[in-house]
Write a protein that holds these residues in place. Structure first.
Motif, PDB file in Angstrom:
ATOM      1  N   THR A 150       0.847  -1.205   0.000  1.00 34.82           N
ATOM      2  CA  THR A 150       0.000   0.000   0.000  1.00 34.82           C
ATOM      3  C   THR A 150       0.873   1.242   0.000  1.00 34.82           C
ATOM      4  O   THR A 150       0.608   2.189   0.728  1.00 34.82           O
ATOM      5  N   THR A 153      -0.668   4.621  -0.121  1.00 37.40           N
ATOM      6  CA  THR A 153      -1.737   4.918   0.844  1.00 37.40           C
ATOM      7  C   THR A 153      -1.257   4.875   2.281  1.00 37.40           C
ATOM      8  O   THR A 153      -2.038   5.159   3.197  1.00 37.40           O
ATOM      9  N   GLN A 197      -1.881   8.005   6.468  1.00 39.26           N
ATOM     10  CA  GLN A 197      -2.578   6.860   5.894  1.00 39.26           C
ATOM     11  C   GLN A 197      -3.828   7.328   5.176  1.00 39.26           C
ATOM     12  O   GLN A 197      -4.529   8.231   5.646  1.00 39.26           O
ATOM     13  N   LYS A 198      -4.105   6.682   4.048  1.00 39.59           N
ATOM     14  CA  LYS A 198      -5.292   6.998   3.282  1.00 39.59           C
ATOM     15  C   LYS A 198      -6.371   5.971   3.589  1.00 39.59           C
ATOM     16  O   LYS A 198      -6.159   4.765   3.452  1.00 39.59           O
ATOM     17  N   ASN A 201     -10.906   7.814   0.523  1.00 39.07           N
ATOM     18  CA  ASN A 201     -10.306   8.943  -0.188  1.00 39.07           C
ATOM     19  C   ASN A 201      -9.817  10.012   0.777  1.00 39.07           C
ATOM     20  O   ASN A 201      -9.486  11.116   0.365  1.00 39.07           O
ATOM     21  N   TRP A 203      -7.152  11.276   3.786  1.00 36.57           N
ATOM     22  CA  TRP A 203      -5.866  11.091   4.444  1.00 36.57           C
ATOM     23  C   TRP A 203      -5.959  11.530   5.897  1.00 36.57           C
ATOM     24  O   TRP A 203      -6.644  12.501   6.223  1.00 36.57           O
ATOM     25  N   THR A 600       2.842  10.937  -3.752  1.00 35.25           N
ATOM     26  CA  THR A 600       2.830   9.499  -3.547  1.00 35.25           C
ATOM     27  C   THR A 600       3.346   8.830  -4.819  1.00 35.25           C
ATOM     28  O   THR A 600       3.284   9.419  -5.904  1.00 35.25           O
ATOM     29  N   THR A 605      -1.690  11.646  -5.269  1.00 30.68           N
ATOM     30  CA  THR A 605      -1.779  12.538  -4.110  1.00 30.68           C
ATOM     31  C   THR A 605      -0.568  13.453  -4.082  1.00 30.68           C
ATOM     32  O   THR A 605       0.569  12.998  -4.246  1.00 30.68           O
TER      33      THR A 605
END
Length: 658
Positions: A150, A153, A197-198, A201, A203, A600, A605
């Motif tokens: 991830t 995210t 952390q996402k 949608n 954060w 990211t 993002t």
């Protein structure tokens, strides 16, 4: 970056303390040929806008608009969002289809544990509380994935907190000055490491997190490289010259291929005070006889140079931090030179060397790079850090014909001898500015961020924010790489390393754009109406798709000048550097600098920082009326403006910028 102060240029006796007058320059004549990149005539005016043919400077305005120019490329095919207009709104404005949300403000809980006190609207938090909260004036920043599954995210966001404003930091401002206030001020500088952390949608900052950390001017650090153990690094508290407490005035940044963060010490000299009169080394870096802003020296002898004469030499370095190990000690890598570091852009050369590009952010200072002696080995992981301690430091010379060379700053070469005050390589890196002076490097208009094009090996860009002293009586005149007198608007310079190899010692250069508003035509200088206006480029970073993002830092006082009327608040733009069309993506709150940028890995993002919202023209907020110019981001009449990190995404979850 950060607020400008007169002490950067002169001491209280009016003596020169920077590089304004000492060296000869390449050109003192306005009508010099300006090296220019070949224009992409099939695109109307493309890529770098300036080519390798010569043209008198006075004729540039005519030359950038050839009558037979072909139809421009369709910019909507390159960067499809609708550009935002100039704005004076006390908020962030982004294009349609994008969302910008604040999620980490000065005073927010870092995440060391989940029970720390909240930020108090009247700023009455204690020094100990500030040590566990986000610092002031967010700046350079990087994102580090921590879970490969991830990686876009869940990661660590590491950011600098450059400086403090006493009018915001304390309920009573500068009144009732004390050791407690000094400690709180120190704890409001440094670095934050936070886990992000996402979720869907959205954060969020993970609290608590085993990675959460604040690094301040009292965090223990180790010294590596040629200045380690040098006599100029030794103090009574550290007689070996190997350990130092803290980092401060951290501006831009860098990140390494082995997953560590580089923070850069910029205006560190502002905090040191020496009343007995500065020596040559101290003058060259700007040590003054008083400091009415930070006032740490009044209660902390480390910053009283009369008491601790070598302490300033232990600042002005690039510092490496391992964000995944909160118990690790940061490393000051002295082989990269000591000056007012703006950033450290790391590139792995085709031949395997680690290369660090760096700017010295002051008027008439230099652009540097470091090339390691050893080769990068991915299998060695973080052990590659040692490569930053053994190599060659270079300074750039930009020739008038569009060529350039990297001059080695090595003890025994180019005048770096005992006769000129250098006894070893440690002396060279400690006094890198004098070494660059002797090498006859090119004095630049405030070298800021540097970014390497990920799509074109050896293609490097650097923002030169401005220089209003260029060409004035007693100061250096224009030269090909800095072609405007009274350069209020700044420019972006570009160079291609020979054979695309960043370890090369020669390059060809051009100018991507001379920024600002032309008094005779409503367009960017030399941009041939190819995009939106901007001034004082500062932050600079390529995203993973090869688009170049530019952030501006026009000072609050300058925004009120006639030359800047109608340009609105500071902003962020994007350009495809091979096409040359600048497009405004974002405008910031009143009085704020737009800075700090990270993406990211999936490029969906973007994180940016908003620094000093509501900054007065003199840089010092009124504690009795802190919301005078801005109340962003809380818009609470009982609160105060707060620097903050902002997360930006597309509403359709697409790639940023495309």
């Amino acid at each position: 970056m950060g607020r400008p102060k007169a002490v950067y240029l002169k001491n209280d006796k009016g003596e020169n303390i920077s590089n304004e007058t000492d060296n000869p320059v390449f050109s003192e004549i306005l009508e010099k040929p300006l090296s220019r990149r070949t224009m992409l005539s099939t695109a109307g005016m493309g890529a770098g806008l300036l080519g390798l043919f010569s043209l008198p400077l006075a004729n540039i305005a005519k030359a950038v608009a050839p009558a037979n120019a072909a139809k421009p490329l369709n910019k909507d095919e390159l960067i499809r969002f609708k550009a935002v207009p100039f704005s004076t709104k006390d908020d962030i404005v982004v294009p349609e289809g994008y969302e910008a949300k604040v999620f980490y403000r000065w005073g927010d809980n870092v995440g060391i544990n989940n029970n720390m006190p909240e930020f108090k609207l009247d700023a009455s938090n204690t020094a100990d509380e500030q040590a566990t909260q986000a610092g002031m004036h967010h700046d350079g920043m990087a994102y580090f994935p921590i879970n490969n599954a991830t990686k876009s995210t869940n990661g660590l966001l590491v950011m600098n907190h450059e400086y403090v404003d006493n009018g915001l930091l304390f309920p009573d401002g500068d009144n009732n000055w004390s050791l407690e206030k000094v400690r709180k001020s120190q704890n409001a500088m440094g670095i934050s490491v936070i886990e992000v952390q996402k979720d869907g949608n959205e954060w969020k900052v993970v609290r608590p997190s085993k990675f959460a950390r604040r690094i301040t001017p009292y965090t223990e650090m180790v010294i590596e490289g040629p200045a380690k153990g040098n006599d100029l690094m030794k103090t009574e508290a550290d007689p070996k010259g190997e350990v130092v407490f803290g980092t401060m005035q951290n501006c831009a940044n860098g990140e390494t291929p082995w997953g560590t963060y580089l923070t850069c010490e910029e205006n560190w000299s502002d905090i040191f005070v020496k009343t007995a009169g500065a020596n040559e080394l101290e003058k060259r870096y700007g040590i003054a006889s008083q400091d009415a802003v930070y006032r740490w020296n009044e209660f902390d002898d480390r910053f009283n140079v009369d008491q601790t004469p070598n302490e300033p030499n232990r600042f002005g370095w690039v510092v490496e931090i391992d964000p995944t190990d909160p118990t690790s000690k940061p490393i000051k890598h002295t082989a990269l030179g000591r000056f007012k570091h703006e950033g450290a852009e790391i590139v792995i050369a085709p031949t395997g060397e680690v290369v660090a590009y760096m700017g010295d952010d002051q008027r008439f200072e230099y652009i540097y790079k470091f090339v390691s002696n050893g080769k990068y080995d991915p299998a060695k992981g973080k052990a590659n850090s040692k490569l930053l301690d053994d190599g060659t430091l270079y300074v750039a010379r930009f020739n008038e014909d569009g060529t350039g060379e990297w001059i080695p700053l090595v003890f025994g070469q180019n005048g770096l001898t005992k006769a000129n005050g250098f006894n070893n390589q440690g002396d060279v890196v400690i006094n890198a500015r004098k070494a660059a002076d002797l090498a006859n490097a090119t004095k630049m208009d405030r070298p800021e961020w540097i970014s390497a094009n990920p799509m074109v090996p050896g293609s490097i860009y650097c923002t030169l924010t401005n220089n209003s002293n260029r060409g004035k009586d007693g100061y250096p005149g224009i030269d090909a790489a800095n072609p405007r007198a009274n350069n209020l608007f700044g420019h972006i310079i570009h160079w291609d390393e020979k054979d695309g190899n960043s370890a090369s010692t020669s390059f060809n250069w051009d100018i991507l754009v001379l920024a600002g508003k032309d008094k005779t035509q409503d367009r960017n200088h030399l941009a041939n109406n190819r995009g939106d206006l901007f001034g004082s480029p500062d932050g600079l970073k390529f995203d993973h798709n090869g688009l170049l993002w530019i952030q501006t830092d026009v000072s609050s006082s300058t925004l009120n000048m006639n030359e800047y009327e109608g340009m609105g608040n500071n902003q962020m733009l994007v350009v495809d550097p091979e096409e040359g069309y600048f497009k405004r993506f974002l405008t910031g709150p009143n009085g704020a600098e737009v800075t700090g940028i990270a993406f990211t890995p999936d490029n969906k993002t973007m994180f940016i920082n908003i620094q000093h919202p509501g900054e007065p023209a003199d840089g010092n907020s009124d504690h009795g009326n802190p919301n005078q110019f801005s109340s962003w981001p809380d818009h609470n009449p009982k609160g105060r403006p707060r620097a903050a990190t902002v997360v930006i995404q597309r509403t359709d979850n697409g790639d940023i910028g495309l």
